[in-house]
Design an enzyme around this catalytic site. Structure first.
Site, mmCIF file in Angstrom:
data_model
loop_
_atom_site.group_PDB
_atom_site.id
_atom_site.type_symbol
_atom_site.label_atom_id
_atom_site.label_comp_id
_atom_site.label_asym_id
_atom_site.label_seq_id
_atom_site.Cartn_x
_atom_site.Cartn_y
_atom_site.Cartn_z
ATOM 1 N N ASP A 165 12.556 -2.266 -6.680
ATOM 2 C CA ASP A 165 11.333 -1.497 -6.896
ATOM 3 C C ASP A 165 11.636 -0.010 -6.859
ATOM 4 O O ASP A 165 12.703 0.431 -6.425
ATOM 5 C CB ASP A 165 10.230 -1.891 -5.906
ATOM 6 N N HIS B 284 -1.796 8.602 -12.650
ATOM 7 C CA HIS B 284 -1.438 7.228 -13.001
ATOM 8 C C HIS B 284 -0.879 7.118 -14.415
ATOM 9 O O HIS B 284 -0.075 6.226 -14.703
ATOM 10 C CB HIS B 284 -2.653 6.313 -12.842
ATOM 11 N N ASP C 142 2.489 5.195 -15.216
ATOM 12 C CA ASP C 142 2.655 4.141 -16.224
ATOM 13 C C ASP C 142 3.822 4.454 -17.154
ATOM 14 O O ASP C 142 4.579 3.563 -17.554
ATOM 15 C CB ASP C 142 1.376 3.994 -17.047
ATOM 16 N N GLU D 11 5.211 -1.708 -8.895
ATOM 17 C CA GLU D 11 6.479 -1.061 -9.254
ATOM 18 C C GLU D 11 7.680 -1.961 -8.974
ATOM 19 O O GLU D 11 8.825 -1.500 -8.920
ATOM 20 C CB GLU D 11 6.637 0.261 -8.493
#
Length: 351
Positions: free
Chosen positions: A221, A234, A238, A264
């Protein structure tokens, strides 16, 4: 090296067998289970419309061309042979040709060598083209059904066939759209989602048992990803997920399976990779990510957990180990590749 008489005899017999297989009209194959190597005759490739020798000499090549609707029955039959339950392998199914169409074949094989522990060492077999027979049988069945119903006119036959084809094409398109866009794909990154990953991991576990292949699982992650979302928004977060996805896709093999686990977190299935090799692959990805400028002046790092499939493992036991490895990487400062360490074993894999 000086070859013994027995070695020369065996070598000559193998050469003779290979020459015979090369001139047989139908496609033949020779599988060495100990090495995973599969030899296929030129006629095998020609029967399916492929350029001779263009496909890899492994079992993945064969499995990947089996029709999805026939796959389970083929694997079940094959596993009965490898488990020693039955001695002869014989089954009919469809194989994908180079043009995307499918050909009905009869696949028959025999075990010709065993290891000292009684397990299979080598099998040889042949694929026979039975497509015309299958089509003829299907047509006869349909004609009989039509005759029974009294629909024997040419106009009715043509109309019914056209309607069946139109319906089949519509259902196929709807199914592909549903499976690819909704059921199996992560909409943000375009790679497989969690549902598809779990199904493929189950399949790879069965394949590792079937062929005695090694298998590795990797989870990673993005470190401090919340900071990216909180600081840049955000939309930027993304974009980071999409770019990291593409970077990883560009640096793994075609047979490796990559999916978004959620948020993630990402997961990788590495077929035919033992633990140490999987660690090296993960370390390579870790370094590439850490050196990649995602956005101007924006660099990120990732933490990796790695484990290897052990005989008898379930999906749950595999994830228990790989999760512990990931949390170990985080506990040791992040931007690391780690495995589960028991008791007082030491070992940072970045050393």
């Amino acid at each position: 090296m000086i070859k013994t008489y027995n070695h020369l005899v065996t070598e000559d017999a193998d050469n003779t067998l290979n020459n015979i297989l090369d001139i047989i009209v139908e496609g033949t194959w020779d599988w060495n289970r100990n090495t995973g190597h599969v030899e296929r005759s030129p006629s095998w490739f020609l029967m399916l419309g492929y350029e001779v020798g263009i496909l890899s000499k492994d079992v993945f090549t064969w499995e990947n061309i089996i029709h999805p609707n026939d796959y389970e029955s083929v694997m079940s039959t094959f596993e009965l042979v490898t488990a020693g339950t039955i001695n002869q392998y014989s089954i009919e199914y469809r194989c994908k040709k180079s043009d995307g169409s499918y050909l009905w074949i009869a696949d028959r094989a025999k075990v010709i060598e065993y290891n000292q522990d009684g397990t299979i060492a080598r099998m040889i077999g042949a694929h026979q083209d039975i497509n015309e027979q299958k089509i003829a049988q299907k047509e006869i069945f349909k004609q009989n059904q039509l005759l029974k119903a009294g629909n024997v006119t040419l106009e009715n036959i043509i109309r019914i066939k056209a309607e069946e084809l139109e319906k089949a094409n519509k259902e196929l398109k709807e199914k592909i759209i549903e499976v690819e866009r909704i059921s199996n794909t992560d909409p943000l990154t375009g790679i497989a989602n969690r549902k598809k990953f779990e199904a493929d991991l189950k399949k790879e576990i069965s394949r590792a048992d079937r062929y005695s292949h090694s298998l590795a699982l990797v989870i990673f992650d993005i470190d401090f990803f919340k900071r990216v979302n909180d600081t840049l928004g955000h939309k930027a977060g993304d974009n980071v997920l999409r770019k990291i996805t593409q970077l990883v896709l560009n640096n793994i093999r075609d047979i490796d399976f990559f999916a978004r686990w959620g948020g993630e977190e990402f997961v990788l299935i590495l077929p035919c990779r033992a633990l140490q090799h999987a660690i090296m692959v993960s370390e390579k990805l870790r370094m590439l990510i850490s050196q990649y400028e995602v956005e101007p002046d924006l660099f990120i790092t990732c933490s990796f957990g790695v484990t290897e499939y052990r005989q008898g493992d379930t999906i749950e036991s595999l994830f228990h180990r790989v999760d512990k490895a990931l949390y170990r990487a985080k506990d040791l400062g992040r931007n690391k590749v780690e495995i589960e360490i028991k008791d007082e074993q030491a070992g940072n894999t970045n050393a």
